[in-house]
Design a protein around this motif. Sequence first.
Motif, PDB file in Angstrom:
ATOM      1  N   SER A  32      -9.622  -1.977  10.048  1.00  0.00           N
ATOM      2  CA  SER A  32      -8.297  -2.100   9.457  1.00  0.00           C
ATOM      3  C   SER A  32      -8.206  -1.269   8.180  1.00  0.00           C
ATOM      4  O   SER A  32      -9.161  -1.146   7.433  1.00  0.00           O
ATOM      5  CB  SER A  32      -7.973  -3.560   9.156  1.00  0.00           C
ATOM      6  OG  SER A  32      -8.862  -4.058   8.194  1.00  0.00           O
ATOM      7  N   THR A  33      -7.043  -0.704   7.950  1.00  0.00           N
ATOM      8  CA  THR A  33      -6.798   0.104   6.766  1.00  0.00           C
ATOM      9  C   THR A  33      -6.288  -0.799   5.652  1.00  0.00           C
ATOM     10  O   THR A  33      -5.396  -1.609   5.869  1.00  0.00           O
ATOM     11  CB  THR A  33      -5.746   1.180   7.069  1.00  0.00           C
ATOM     12  OG1 THR A  33      -6.203   1.956   8.179  1.00  0.00           O
ATOM     13  CG2 THR A  33      -5.535   2.088   5.877  1.00  0.00           C
ATOM     14  N   TYR A  35      -4.868  -0.764   1.615  1.00  0.00           N
ATOM     15  CA  TYR A  35      -4.325   0.061   0.551  1.00  0.00           C
ATOM     16  C   TYR A  35      -4.384  -0.666  -0.785  1.00  0.00           C
ATOM     17  O   TYR A  35      -4.193  -1.874  -0.842  1.00  0.00           O
ATOM     18  CB  TYR A  35      -2.859   0.406   0.817  1.00  0.00           C
ATOM     19  CG  TYR A  35      -2.603   1.242   2.040  1.00  0.00           C
ATOM     20  CD1 TYR A  35      -3.290   2.429   2.263  1.00  0.00           C
ATOM     21  CD2 TYR A  35      -1.650   0.862   2.973  1.00  0.00           C
ATOM     22  CE1 TYR A  35      -3.043   3.198   3.378  1.00  0.00           C
ATOM     23  CE2 TYR A  35      -1.384   1.627   4.087  1.00  0.00           C
ATOM     24  CZ  TYR A  35      -2.087   2.798   4.285  1.00  0.00           C
ATOM     25  OH  TYR A  35      -1.832   3.559   5.390  1.00  0.00           O
ATOM     26  N   LEU A  40      -0.314   2.111  -1.477  1.00  0.00           N
ATOM     27  CA  LEU A  40       0.806   1.520  -0.742  1.00  0.00           C
ATOM     28  C   LEU A  40       2.112   2.188  -1.138  1.00  0.00           C
ATOM     29  O   LEU A  40       2.928   2.529  -0.281  1.00  0.00           O
ATOM     30  CB  LEU A  40       0.883   0.014  -1.000  1.00  0.00           C
ATOM     31  CG  LEU A  40       1.963  -0.711  -0.219  1.00  0.00           C
ATOM     32  CD1 LEU A  40       1.466  -0.999   1.193  1.00  0.00           C
ATOM     33  CD2 LEU A  40       2.365  -1.980  -0.908  1.00  0.00           C
ATOM     34  N   HIS A  43       2.222   5.616   0.547  1.00  0.00           N
ATOM     35  CA  HIS A  43       2.387   5.627   1.995  1.00  0.00           C
ATOM     36  C   HIS A  43       3.703   4.991   2.466  1.00  0.00           C
ATOM     37  O   HIS A  43       4.144   5.243   3.587  1.00  0.00           O
ATOM     38  CB  HIS A  43       1.213   4.921   2.675  1.00  0.00           C
ATOM     39  CG  HIS A  43      -0.037   5.725   2.676  1.00  0.00           C
ATOM     40  ND1 HIS A  43      -0.908   5.736   1.617  1.00  0.00           N
ATOM     41  CD2 HIS A  43      -0.547   6.573   3.589  1.00  0.00           C
ATOM     42  CE1 HIS A  43      -1.909   6.531   1.884  1.00  0.00           C
ATOM     43  NE2 HIS A  43      -1.716   7.062   3.076  1.00  0.00           N
ATOM     44  N   TYR A  44       4.293   4.158   1.636  1.00  0.00           N
ATOM     45  CA  TYR A  44       5.546   3.496   1.991  1.00  0.00           C
ATOM     46  C   TYR A  44       6.594   3.838   0.935  1.00  0.00           C
ATOM     47  O   TYR A  44       6.763   3.115  -0.035  1.00  0.00           O
ATOM     48  CB  TYR A  44       5.347   1.975   2.077  1.00  0.00           C
ATOM     49  CG  TYR A  44       4.448   1.556   3.213  1.00  0.00           C
ATOM     50  CD1 TYR A  44       4.967   1.294   4.464  1.00  0.00           C
ATOM     51  CD2 TYR A  44       3.075   1.439   3.029  1.00  0.00           C
ATOM     52  CE1 TYR A  44       4.149   0.911   5.514  1.00  0.00           C
ATOM     53  CE2 TYR A  44       2.247   1.064   4.068  1.00  0.00           C
ATOM     54  CZ  TYR A  44       2.787   0.800   5.307  1.00  0.00           C
ATOM     55  OH  TYR A  44       1.970   0.431   6.343  1.00  0.00           O
ATOM     56  N   GLU A  73      -3.289  -5.015   3.475  1.00  0.00           N
ATOM     57  CA  GLU A  73      -3.748  -4.578   4.783  1.00  0.00           C
ATOM     58  C   GLU A  73      -2.576  -3.941   5.530  1.00  0.00           C
ATOM     59  O   GLU A  73      -1.502  -4.532   5.646  1.00  0.00           O
ATOM     60  CB  GLU A  73      -4.298  -5.763   5.564  1.00  0.00           C
ATOM     61  CG  GLU A  73      -5.018  -5.355   6.810  1.00  0.00           C
ATOM     62  CD  GLU A  73      -5.705  -6.520   7.485  1.00  0.00           C
ATOM     63  OE1 GLU A  73      -5.925  -6.412   8.696  1.00  0.00           O
ATOM     64  OE2 GLU A  73      -6.008  -7.523   6.819  1.00  0.00           O
ATOM     65  N   LYS A  74      -2.778  -2.733   6.027  1.00  0.00           N
ATOM     66  CA  LYS A  74      -1.712  -1.954   6.658  1.00  0.00           C
ATOM     67  C   LYS A  74      -1.038  -2.720   7.796  1.00  0.00           C
ATOM     68  O   LYS A  74       0.182  -2.760   7.888  1.00  0.00           O
ATOM     69  CB  LYS A  74      -2.270  -0.631   7.176  1.00  0.00           C
ATOM     70  CG  LYS A  74      -1.229   0.258   7.831  1.00  0.00           C
ATOM     71  CD  LYS A  74      -1.853   1.499   8.396  1.00  0.00           C
ATOM     72  CE  LYS A  74      -0.910   2.479   8.990  1.00  0.00           C
ATOM     73  NZ  LYS A  74       0.336   2.061   9.503  1.00  0.00           N
ATOM     74  N   LYS A  75      -1.817  -3.332   8.641  1.00  0.00           N
ATOM     75  CA  LYS A  75      -1.268  -4.057   9.790  1.00  0.00           C
ATOM     76  C   LYS A  75      -0.329  -5.173   9.333  1.00  0.00           C
ATOM     77  O   LYS A  75       0.758  -5.342   9.886  1.00  0.00           O
ATOM     78  CB  LYS A  75      -2.427  -4.630  10.618  1.00  0.00           C
ATOM     79  CG  LYS A  75      -2.019  -5.436  11.811  1.00  0.00           C
ATOM     80  CD  LYS A  75      -3.218  -5.886  12.615  1.00  0.00           C
ATOM     81  CE  LYS A  75      -4.059  -6.827  11.765  1.00  0.00           C
ATOM     82  NZ  LYS A  75      -5.179  -7.434  12.503  1.00  0.00           N
ATOM     83  N   ASP A  78       2.940  -3.622   7.773  1.00  0.00           N
ATOM     84  CA  ASP A  78       3.844  -3.141   8.819  1.00  0.00           C
ATOM     85  C   ASP A  78       4.561  -4.312   9.499  1.00  0.00           C
ATOM     86  O   ASP A  78       5.757  -4.248   9.766  1.00  0.00           O
ATOM     87  CB  ASP A  78       3.083  -2.321   9.858  1.00  0.00           C
ATOM     88  CG  ASP A  78       2.634  -0.976   9.324  1.00  0.00           C
ATOM     89  OD1 ASP A  78       3.218  -0.504   8.326  1.00  0.00           O
ATOM     90  OD2 ASP A  78       1.691  -0.396   9.897  1.00  0.00           O
TER      91      ASP A  78
END
Length: 98
Positions: A32-33, A35, A40, A43-44, A73-75, A78
Amino acid sequence: MPNDEVIDYLKNITVCEFISLMANNDKTKNTSTVYTTDELLEHYPMFSRFTLNKAIKEQKLPYYREGHKMYFEKKLVDQWINEHTSTYTKRNKDKYRL
């Protein structure tokens, strides 16, 4: 390998070889990625520092803290974004802030 063979093998390798074996083991890899706050925001682009803090405090954006740093955590980010944005914002998420 039987346990005796494993033990004999481990007795004869160096520390560097052991570390290399552990690094290449798929079970020890974290897929898992994660940030930091700055990553963050990079990327967002729909988040500003203000909206990120607001999302954490009011809308329960998932994160964990180690010391003074927050990690995301990216997941989970999202998933949170999909649950908390309208369809219009989802289509244009690079243009508009949450």
